[in-house]
Motif scaffolding. Structure first.
Motif, short mmCIF file in Angstrom:
data_model
loop_
_atom_site.label_atom_id
_atom_site.label_comp_id
_atom_site.label_asym_id
_atom_site.label_seq_id
_atom_site.Cartn_x
_atom_site.Cartn_y
_atom_site.Cartn_z
N ILE A 157 -32.51 50.35 35.04
CA ILE A 157 -33.65 50.13 35.92
C ILE A 157 -34.94 49.96 35.12
O ILE A 157 -35.19 50.66 34.13
N SER A 158 -35.75 49.02 35.58
CA SER A 158 -37.10 48.85 35.04
C SER A 158 -38.04 48.48 36.18
O SER A 158 -37.59 48.06 37.26
N TYR A 159 -39.34 48.65 35.94
CA TYR A 159 -40.35 48.43 36.98
C TYR A 159 -41.43 47.50 36.43
O TYR A 159 -41.82 47.59 35.27
N LYS A 160 -41.90 46.61 37.29
CA LYS A 160 -42.92 45.67 36.84
C LYS A 160 -43.89 45.35 37.98
O LYS A 160 -43.47 45.01 39.08
N MET A 161 -45.19 45.45 37.67
CA MET A 161 -46.23 45.02 38.60
C MET A 161 -46.84 43.72 38.07
O MET A 161 -47.32 43.66 36.94
N TYR A 162 -46.78 42.67 38.89
CA TYR A 162 -47.36 41.39 38.52
C TYR A 162 -48.71 41.26 39.22
O TYR A 162 -48.79 41.13 40.44
N HIS A 163 -49.78 41.31 38.42
CA HIS A 163 -51.13 41.28 38.97
C HIS A 163 -52.05 40.68 37.91
O HIS A 163 -52.37 41.32 36.92
N GLY A 164 -52.39 39.40 38.10
CA GLY A 164 -53.21 38.73 37.11
C GLY A 164 -52.45 37.68 36.33
O GLY A 164 -53.04 36.70 35.85
N GLU A 165 -51.14 37.85 36.20
CA GLU A 165 -50.34 36.84 35.51
C GLU A 165 -48.88 36.96 35.93
O GLU A 165 -48.37 38.05 36.20
N ILE A 166 -48.22 35.79 36.00
CA ILE A 166 -46.79 35.73 36.28
C ILE A 166 -46.32 34.31 35.97
O ILE A 166 -47.03 33.33 36.26
N ASP A 167 -45.17 34.18 35.36
CA ASP A 167 -44.60 32.87 35.07
C ASP A 167 -44.20 32.19 36.38
O ASP A 167 -43.63 32.82 37.27
N LYS A 168 -44.50 30.89 36.50
CA LYS A 168 -44.26 30.18 37.77
C LYS A 168 -42.77 30.13 38.12
O LYS A 168 -42.39 30.31 39.28
N GLU A 169 -41.92 29.88 37.15
CA GLU A 169 -40.49 29.83 37.43
C GLU A 169 -39.98 31.19 37.88
O GLU A 169 -39.17 31.30 38.82
N LEU A 170 -40.45 32.24 37.21
CA LEU A 170 -40.08 33.60 37.61
C LEU A 170 -40.57 33.88 39.03
O LEU A 170 -39.84 34.44 39.85
N TYR A 171 -41.81 33.50 39.31
CA TYR A 171 -42.37 33.68 40.65
C TYR A 171 -41.50 33.01 41.71
O TYR A 171 -41.17 33.62 42.74
N ASP A 172 -41.12 31.78 41.47
CA ASP A 172 -40.29 31.04 42.44
C ASP A 172 -38.95 31.75 42.66
O ASP A 172 -38.47 31.86 43.80
N ASN A 173 -38.35 32.22 41.59
CA ASN A 173 -37.07 32.92 41.70
C ASN A 173 -37.22 34.23 42.47
O ASN A 173 -36.36 34.59 43.29
N LEU A 174 -38.30 34.96 42.19
CA LEU A 174 -38.53 36.22 42.88
C LEU A 174 -38.75 35.99 44.37
O LEU A 174 -38.23 36.75 45.21
N PHE A 175 -39.51 34.96 44.72
CA PHE A 175 -39.76 34.71 46.13
C PHE A 175 -38.51 34.26 46.86
O PHE A 175 -38.33 34.57 48.05
N LYS A 176 -37.63 33.55 46.17
CA LYS A 176 -36.35 33.19 46.79
C LYS A 176 -35.52 34.44 47.04
O LYS A 176 -34.93 34.61 48.12
N ARG A 177 -35.47 35.32 46.07
CA ARG A 177 -34.70 36.56 46.24
C ARG A 177 -35.34 37.46 47.30
O ARG A 177 -34.66 38.11 48.08
N PHE A 178 -36.67 37.50 47.33
CA PHE A 178 -37.42 38.26 48.32
C PHE A 178 -37.02 37.80 49.73
O PHE A 178 -36.73 38.61 50.62
#
Length: 403
Positions: A121-142
């Motif tokens: 397990i790991s934890y991450k807060m994205y605030h101020g920066e995030i890779d666009k491809e990662l963002y797209d993948n996270l929103f799909k999973r969300f």
């Protein structure tokens, strides 16, 4: 009835960072600081409809604009909201100690430790920066998480209807520090995602989703803990969790507030005025029923019928064994990868929780001639899994094809 135009106050200030046209300012009552000021000087023009501005939190003082012609106006309380006031707190431990009993604090920490013991397990807060491809993948999973959860509960999640809008706008909002995504990862897989909106030093908990396979671990509490720790370190003072899921929120939040509805209309139009009064009475009746918990009983009964109709949860039995059957009778399965066996993960993860095993220490086998019998093998023991009813709650991957 006269047409009603609904305006979501919380959505406007949290997501759009604007005040609805009817207001000049929103001021925080606790410190008299201005949260938002209208960018429009012109007063709105009222047409032949009722304008209902809903979900105005009572911890804000809203200053109405000066209209050229004074409108009809009604105000009514609806719903309870919940927020965390972090003023006076410097660290997570102090807040939790003030909010939870000793036994509850022990359970919170134990749940987090158990999750971290069973998975990477790991934890991450994205605030101020995030890779666009990662963002797209996270929103799909969300999206998949929310869809699965809605299916399991037999309800409609209204956020899914606006998902294209959220996906389009939130990326830039994160870069501008107007929003954040908090993610709990199991290895590289997101298993819990929370979308928050930020306005000055205030946070609005917007949407939260999690992978239901991890339900046994109560990762919602772990998510709250880790986010709260980050908010404290970054000097946020108010964390607004809005309404809904009140049992969870009452435990974590130290403040309650009322949501207020405002009705604006042409007071010189008799028909509109009568309809506005009728709408006011209707809202007052709804709140009176809420005050008597009638809505709680209604949704409990409705949820029971919906779950009975839409969801057949798996019944299963776990039986200790002395040894595995012969190899020729079994086939090993990659239960975290193979599509046909993803439905087992919720059972397997519950077993990991109880046995305190790491997922990498578990092997799973399927009996070749029987689709309802599986075996778990670990350094501790061998367990026979017998499915008594086929499971039809899909995993996130399985739900992707739903329309």
């Amino acid at each position: 009835m006269t047409n009603i135009q609904e305006i979501d106050f919380m959505f406007e200030i949290a997501f759009n960072k604007n005040l609805p046209d009817f207001y000049d300012q929103a001021i925080q009552i606790s410190n008299e600081k201005i949260l938002l000021t209208s960018g429009l000087e012109e007063s709105p023009k009222l047409s032949n409809k009722i304008y209902m501005v809903y979900d105005i939190p009572s911890y804000l003082k809203v200053k109405k604009k000066d209209f050229n012609t004074s409108p009809g106006f009604k105000s009514v309380i609806q719903h309870k909201g919940y927020y965390i006031d972090l003023n006076g707190y410097n660290d997570l431990e102090t807040y939790i100690k003030d909010r939870f009993s000793s036994s509850s604090r022990t359970l919170l920490r134990a749940g987090k430790r158990r999750l971290e013991k069973c998975f990477n397990i790991s934890y991450k807060m994205y605030h101020g920066e995030i890779d666009k491809e990662l963002y797209d993948n996270l929103f799909k999973r969300f999206y998949d998480m929310l869809k699965v959860r809605a299916y399991e509960k037999g309800i409609e999640n209204r956020n899914l209807k606006h998902w294209n809008l959220y996906t389009k706008k939130v990326y830039d909002m994160i870069l501008k520090k107007q929003a954040s995504l908090f993610v709990i990862y199991d290895d590289k897989k997101a298993i819990s995602i929370s979308l928050n909106m930020h306005t000055k030093n205030n946070v609005f908990g917007f949407i939260t989703g999690y992978n239901i396979d991890y339900s046994k671990f109560r990762i919602g509490h772990t998510s709250y803990m880790m986010q709260l720790e980050w908010f404290l370190k970054n000097n946020f003072k108010t964390i607004d969790f809005s309404k809904g899921n009140t049992a969870y929120k009452k435990r974590w939040c130290n403040k309650e507030y009322d949501f207020v509805y405002h009705l604006f209309y042409k007071k010189n139009n008799i028909l509109i005025k009568i309809n506005a009064i009728w709408l006011l009475k209707k809202l007052q009746l709804k709140q009176a029923l809420r005050n008597r918990d009638i809505n709680t009983y209604y949704y409990k009964v409705l949820g029971w019928f919906q779950n009975k109709k839409l969801v057949n949860k798996t019944n299963y039995q776990l039986v200790p064994q002395n040894q595995l059957p012969e190899n020729k009778l079994l086939i090993p399965i990659l239960f975290r990868v193979e599509h046909d066996f993803l439905f087992l993960n919720r059972i397997i993860y519950s077993y990991l929780y109880l046995s305190q095993l790491h997922v990498n220490d578990l092997k799973v086998y399927k009996v070749l001639q029987n689709d309802t019998v599986f075996y778990f093998q670990s350094p501790k023991e061998i367990i026979k899994l017998i499915l008594k009813k086929a499971k039809n709650i899909p995993s996130a991957k399985q739900v992707e094809s739903f329309s």
